[in-house]
Design a protein around this motif. Structure first.
Motif, PDB file in Angstrom:
ATOM      1  N   GLU A  35       0.832  -1.193   0.000  1.00  0.00           N
ATOM      2  CA  GLU A  35       0.000   0.000   0.000  1.00  0.00           C
ATOM      3  C   GLU A  35       0.871   1.248   0.000  1.00  0.00           C
ATOM      4  O   GLU A  35       2.093   1.157   0.124  1.00  0.00           O
ATOM      5  CB  GLU A  35      -0.927  -0.035   1.211  1.00  0.00           C
ATOM      6  N   SER A  36       0.252   2.408  -0.123  1.00  0.00           N
ATOM      7  CA  SER A  36       1.041   3.627  -0.225  1.00  0.00           C
ATOM      8  C   SER A  36       1.937   3.790   1.003  1.00  0.00           C
ATOM      9  O   SER A  36       1.519   3.527   2.121  1.00  0.00           O
ATOM     10  CB  SER A  36       0.141   4.852  -0.393  1.00  0.00           C
TER      11      SER A  36
ATOM     12  N   HIS B 266      -0.270  -1.725  -6.410  1.00  0.00           N
ATOM     13  CA  HIS B 266      -1.030  -1.956  -5.184  1.00  0.00           C
ATOM     14  C   HIS B 266      -2.156  -2.942  -5.466  1.00  0.00           C
ATOM     15  O   HIS B 266      -2.886  -3.331  -4.574  1.00  0.00           O
ATOM     16  CB  HIS B 266      -1.633  -0.635  -4.702  1.00  0.00           C
TER      17      HIS B 266
ATOM     18  N   LEU C 210      -5.123  -8.922   3.388  1.00  0.00           N
ATOM     19  CA  LEU C 210      -5.249  -8.173   2.146  1.00  0.00           C
ATOM     20  C   LEU C 210      -6.055  -8.975   1.126  1.00  0.00           C
ATOM     21  O   LEU C 210      -6.967  -8.458   0.487  1.00  0.00           O
ATOM     22  CB  LEU C 210      -3.835  -7.904   1.611  1.00  0.00           C
TER      23      LEU C 210
ATOM     24  N   SER D 242      -9.739  -9.107   1.977  1.00  0.00           N
ATOM     25  CA  SER D 242     -10.527  -7.877   2.063  1.00  0.00           C
ATOM     26  C   SER D 242     -10.961  -7.322   0.714  1.00  0.00           C
ATOM     27  O   SER D 242     -11.780  -6.414   0.663  1.00  0.00           O
ATOM     28  CB  SER D 242      -9.742  -6.806   2.820  1.00  0.00           C
TER      29      SER D 242
ATOM     30  N   ARG E 123     -20.706  -7.706   4.855  1.00  0.00           N
ATOM     31  CA  ARG E 123     -19.487  -7.061   5.348  1.00  0.00           C
ATOM     32  C   ARG E 123     -18.278  -7.810   4.814  1.00  0.00           C
ATOM     33  O   ARG E 123     -18.245  -9.030   4.803  1.00  0.00           O
ATOM     34  CB  ARG E 123     -19.461  -7.093   6.867  1.00  0.00           C
ATOM     35  N   LEU E 124     -17.277  -7.047   4.376  1.00  0.00           N
ATOM     36  CA  LEU E 124     -16.036  -7.658   3.909  1.00  0.00           C
ATOM     37  C   LEU E 124     -15.123  -7.874   5.107  1.00  0.00           C
ATOM     38  O   LEU E 124     -15.155  -7.100   6.061  1.00  0.00           O
ATOM     39  CB  LEU E 124     -15.346  -6.720   2.922  1.00  0.00           C
ATOM     40  N   PRO E 125     -14.294  -8.925   5.077  1.00  0.00           N
ATOM     41  CA  PRO E 125     -13.292  -9.058   6.140  1.00  0.00           C
ATOM     42  C   PRO E 125     -12.344  -7.852   6.050  1.00  0.00           C
ATOM     43  O   PRO E 125     -12.021  -7.423   4.949  1.00  0.00           O
ATOM     44  CB  PRO E 125     -12.545 -10.349   5.787  1.00  0.00           C
ATOM     45  N   VAL E 126     -11.926  -7.317   7.174  1.00  0.00           N
ATOM     46  CA  VAL E 126     -11.041  -6.153   7.121  1.00  0.00           C
ATOM     47  C   VAL E 126      -9.779  -6.386   7.935  1.00  0.00           C
ATOM     48  O   VAL E 126      -9.737  -7.231   8.823  1.00  0.00           O
ATOM     49  CB  VAL E 126     -11.709  -4.874   7.678  1.00  0.00           C
ATOM     50  N   ILE E 127      -8.748  -5.618   7.576  1.00  0.00           N
ATOM     51  CA  ILE E 127      -7.596  -5.489   8.451  1.00  0.00           C
ATOM     52  C   ILE E 127      -7.892  -4.248   9.281  1.00  0.00           C
ATOM     53  O   ILE E 127      -8.016  -3.161   8.731  1.00  0.00           O
ATOM     54  CB  ILE E 127      -6.299  -5.280   7.645  1.00  0.00           C
ATOM     55  N   PRO E 128      -8.067  -4.377  10.584  1.00  0.00           N
ATOM     56  CA  PRO E 128      -8.438  -3.198  11.367  1.00  0.00           C
ATOM     57  C   PRO E 128      -7.279  -2.209  11.456  1.00  0.00           C
ATOM     58  O   PRO E 128      -6.120  -2.563  11.211  1.00  0.00           O
ATOM     59  CB  PRO E 128      -8.770  -3.781  12.744  1.00  0.00           C
ATOM     60  N   GLY E 129      -7.625  -0.968  11.801  1.00  0.00           N
ATOM     61  CA  GLY E 129      -6.583   0.017  12.060  1.00  0.00           C
ATOM     62  C   GLY E 129      -5.900   0.538  10.821  1.00  0.00           C
ATOM     63  O   GLY E 129      -6.353   0.314   9.703  1.00  0.00           O
ATOM     64  N   VAL E 130      -4.792   1.249  11.045  1.00  0.00           N
ATOM     65  CA  VAL E 130      -4.056   1.862   9.946  1.00  0.00           C
ATOM     66  C   VAL E 130      -2.574   1.528  10.051  1.00  0.00           C
ATOM     67  O   VAL E 130      -2.085   1.102  11.093  1.00  0.00           O
ATOM     68  CB  VAL E 130      -4.223   3.403   9.939  1.00  0.00           C
TER      69      VAL E 130
ATOM     70  N   ARG F  17      -2.209  -4.335  13.999  1.00  0.00           N
ATOM     71  CA  ARG F  17      -3.351  -4.705  13.164  1.00  0.00           C
ATOM     72  C   ARG F  17      -3.513  -6.223  13.066  1.00  0.00           C
ATOM     73  O   ARG F  17      -4.388  -6.707  12.366  1.00  0.00           O
ATOM     74  CB  ARG F  17      -3.181  -4.130  11.759  1.00  0.00           C
TER      75      ARG F  17
END
Lengths: 336, 342
Positions: free
Chosen positions: A54-55, A227, A268, A271, A282-289, A305
């Protein structure tokens, strides 16, 4: 072609080997932050290596370090080696780097409009590139090479396009011109940094096909930086996944998608919405940043995360661990 | 009066922009950004508007929020013709129709605190006193998953994903009935995209607003939408439900668009139909069918006569399926190879 004679043909020796590369940038506050921190990767002859992340993960910085095009004076290679054809590019004097950059290692960028000179015709820029790297040819010959290159990258009426300016061309055309320019000297390695991110999806498909066709035709190696995991799946043979300045996982493309080992890669892959998933769920997510590079936690950079975080992750940075053949991941949970 | 099941009806919407230049800024040409678009949006549902850059999808969104005045055509919101409404009536609609923008960096005022940004809709529409507004703002922050401490901070202190949460909080502040999302996730990183999509889905489930979701990424649009309209050069070329669009697309452009999406699965067999050429300029759209310059199935008729959006005459089970292609029925029968999708 330049470099054809001493090209690596042995399948085991990497064409490019990056070892423990550390690159830092100066911030406005006068600190130095490490944009990449201990990157190791190999590019084998004739392969397309994907770098995904990611960026801010350091994928572009890695590419710019290989090209020795880090913005000066902010960016600096702190330590590590970039071995290309037995030469350490990291320590090469700038004037000697010119013998490699553009002729043996070429790069294409995300936004072709900023990489092309707006006040010169496409033809003039192409001829300039050819003349710069091939010393013993005349302008006429360079012109015909340029037209040939345009034809090869699928530009209709190449003779007429030579006289046009970049703004007269569409985004897809400009990227084709960039590819023509990058390949005009027959490089051993092409670095493509998000080459299709600025393009529409139907044009992206054309450009990816073109890069794959040119790679197969010339046998060069390609580093595909993106990406987009879809682009990786369609182009690359091996993949490095980067996160916060480090490579967290390396594997061949099939293994990476079928049995990802690092929790980040897994998150990744889970998601992304796919055409086949159930809608409106709902999509599975990676929480946080992603943590800020100026304020990295000790230990594993993904700890805040990660769903499998352990005590050791908070203090000891994980080293790449072998998961399978040609498959490594930097995670403490592996093998536990 | 019986309430119409449709909250929004758009009929033959056109938006043309003049190209000016030269001496005295004379009109040199016209960009046919949106050129005859019609659709209806049922209450509580989501319509996805997909297409590549320059297809006019953003312009459609901006006409509906009245940021652009349409050149012609009608937009009926909740039974009211938008063109005929002024003053208090328009203010009411402005409250009920809200927008989420693509770029969370440019759509938030950098000089205002997040608290101020979120309080503004209440101030403009004169809702509550200072204390009530402050409470409403902290409830909003909580709903979009931001800490209450965000109130006193400025937009630049947040990441892209968090900023988009602020943008969404502002859009839902006045409990809108219609939310227009213009590329809400395309500026965000992959792992953040799914967080924002989940947030939008959750909010819609809680408050039941209707949504027009504009994006170029068909996989993203399909995930959040009930209906999908595919646009090409200012017109809708295909309209159906979000499952049918990828299981049984009929328009050659839709098929090409779907097959062009890189599939994140290296073992997937791709039957890619790579479209030749680029998108023609919307200031000089091709005669006849606008897609004929890139269509692999074009015949003589396509160059002369523009096809209209017609109910598709196929055996497919989709209750609503419209397509603008002269050869749709014939091509559907030929059972052309469909791309294998995961």
């Amino acid at each position: 072609m330049t470099g054809t004679d001493n090209r690596n043909t042995d399948g085991n020796t990497p064409l490019l080997a990056i070892r423990d590369l550390v690159v830092s940038f100066a911030t406005d506050e006068g600190q130095r932050i490490r944009a990449i921190d201990g990157v190791c990767l190999d590019v084998k002859p004739g392969e397309i290596l994907g770098i995904v992340g990611e960026s801010g993960c350091g994928k572009s910085v890695t590419a710019l370090s290989v090209m020795r095009l880090l913005p000066k004076p902010a960016g600096r290679i702190e330590s590590g080696r970039i071995i290309f054809d037995n030469i350490d590019l990291a320590k090469l004097a700038p004037n000697r780097m010119r013998a490699y950059r553009g002729s043996r290692i070429s790069m294409i960028f995300q936004e072709p409009m900023t990489a092309l000179n707006p006040v010169h015709t496409v033809g003039r820029q192409l001829v300039e590139a050819v003349l710069l790297h091939k010393k013993n040819i005349g302008k006429k010959e360079a012109m015909s090479i340029a037209v040939e290159m345009l034809e090869m990258v699928g530009i209709p009426e190449p003779g007429r396009r030579m006289g046009e300016y970049p703004h007269q061309l569409s985004g897809g055309m400009r990227q084709r011109i960039m590819i023509a320019m990058a390949l005009s000297c027959g490089p051993d390695l092409l670095i493509a940094d998000e080459p299709t991110t600025a393009l529409d999806v139907t044009v992206q498909a054309q450009i990816l096909e073109l890069i794959k066709r040119m790679q197969a035709g010339t046998g060069m190696s390609v580093i595909m930086i993106t990406h987009d995991l879809g682009v990786i799946a369609e182009t690359s043979s091996r993949v490095c996944v980067m996160y916060a300045g480090r490579i967290v996982e390396t594997a061949d493309v099939k293994t990476l998608f079928s049995s990802p080992a690092h929790p980040y890669t897994r998150g990744l892959l889970a998601s992304i919405p796919r055409l086949g998933t159930r809608r409106k769920t709902r999509l599975p997510v990676i929480p946080g940043v992603v943590p800020s590079l100026s304020d990295l936690p000790p230990g594993c950079r993904f700890q805040n995360r990660c769903d499998r975080v352990m005590d050791i992750c908070r203090s000891v940075p994980p080293e790449p661990t072998v998961v399978g053949t040609g498959h490594t991941a930097a995670c403490h949970a592996i093998g536990m | 009066m019986q309430k119409s099941p449709f909250i929004l009806e758009v009929k033959d919407l056109k938006k043309h922009f003049p190209i000016r230049g030269g001496l005295f800024f004379r009109r040199k040409g016209t960009v046919f950004a949106v050129d005859g678009v019609s659709f209806s949006l049922r209450r509580g549902e989501t319509l996805g508007l997909v297409g590549e850059s320059g297809c006019g999808k953003t312009t459609v969104g901006r006409c509906i929020t009245w940021l652009y005045k349409p050149t012609s055509g009608t937009i009926t919101y909740d039974g009211i013709d938008m063109a005929a409404i002024h003053g208090a009536g328009l203010r009411k609609i402005r409250k009920e129709v809200q927008m989420v923008f693509q770029d969370p960096f440019e759509s938030l005022n950098p000089r205002h605190t997040v608290g101020h940004i979120l309080e503004e809709p209440f101030i403009i529409h004169r809702i509550g006193n200072a204390q009530q507004r402050r409470r409403a703002v902290s409830r909003l922050l909580d709903r979009v998953g931001l800490p209450g401490s965000a109130m006193d901070r400025f937009p630049h202190e947040f990441s892209g994903g968090q900023r988009q949460r602020i943008g969404i909080a502002r859009a839902i502040a006045l409990s809108p009935k219609l939310l227009i999302c213009d590329e809400p996730v395309s500026a965000l990183d992959v792992s953040i995209q799914s967080q924002i999509l989940n947030l939008l889905l959750d909010l819609q489930r809680e408050s039941g607003f209707t949504c027009l979701f504009i994006a170029h990424d068909l996989a993203v649009v399909r995930h959040v939408s009930d209906w999908i309209a595919v646009m090409y050069l200012g017109q809708i070329v295909e309209y159906t439900d979000a499952d049918t669009i990828y299981k049984a697309p009929l328009h050659p452009y839709t098929k090409a668009l779907i097959s062009a999406i890189p599939i994140p699965d290296p073992t997937a067999a791709t039957h890619r139909q790579v479209l030749s050429g680029d998108l023609p300029s919307p200031s000089d759209p091709p005669q006849g069918c606008r897609f004929h310059t890139r269509c692999p199935f074009k015949v003589k008729m396509c160059e002369k006569t523009a096809p209209s959006l017609q109910p598709a005459d196929t055996a497919s089970s989709a209750p609503v399926h419209q397509v603008a292609c002269h050869r749709a029925a014939e091509l559907a029968q030929r059972q052309d190879k469909q791309p294998n999708l995961p």
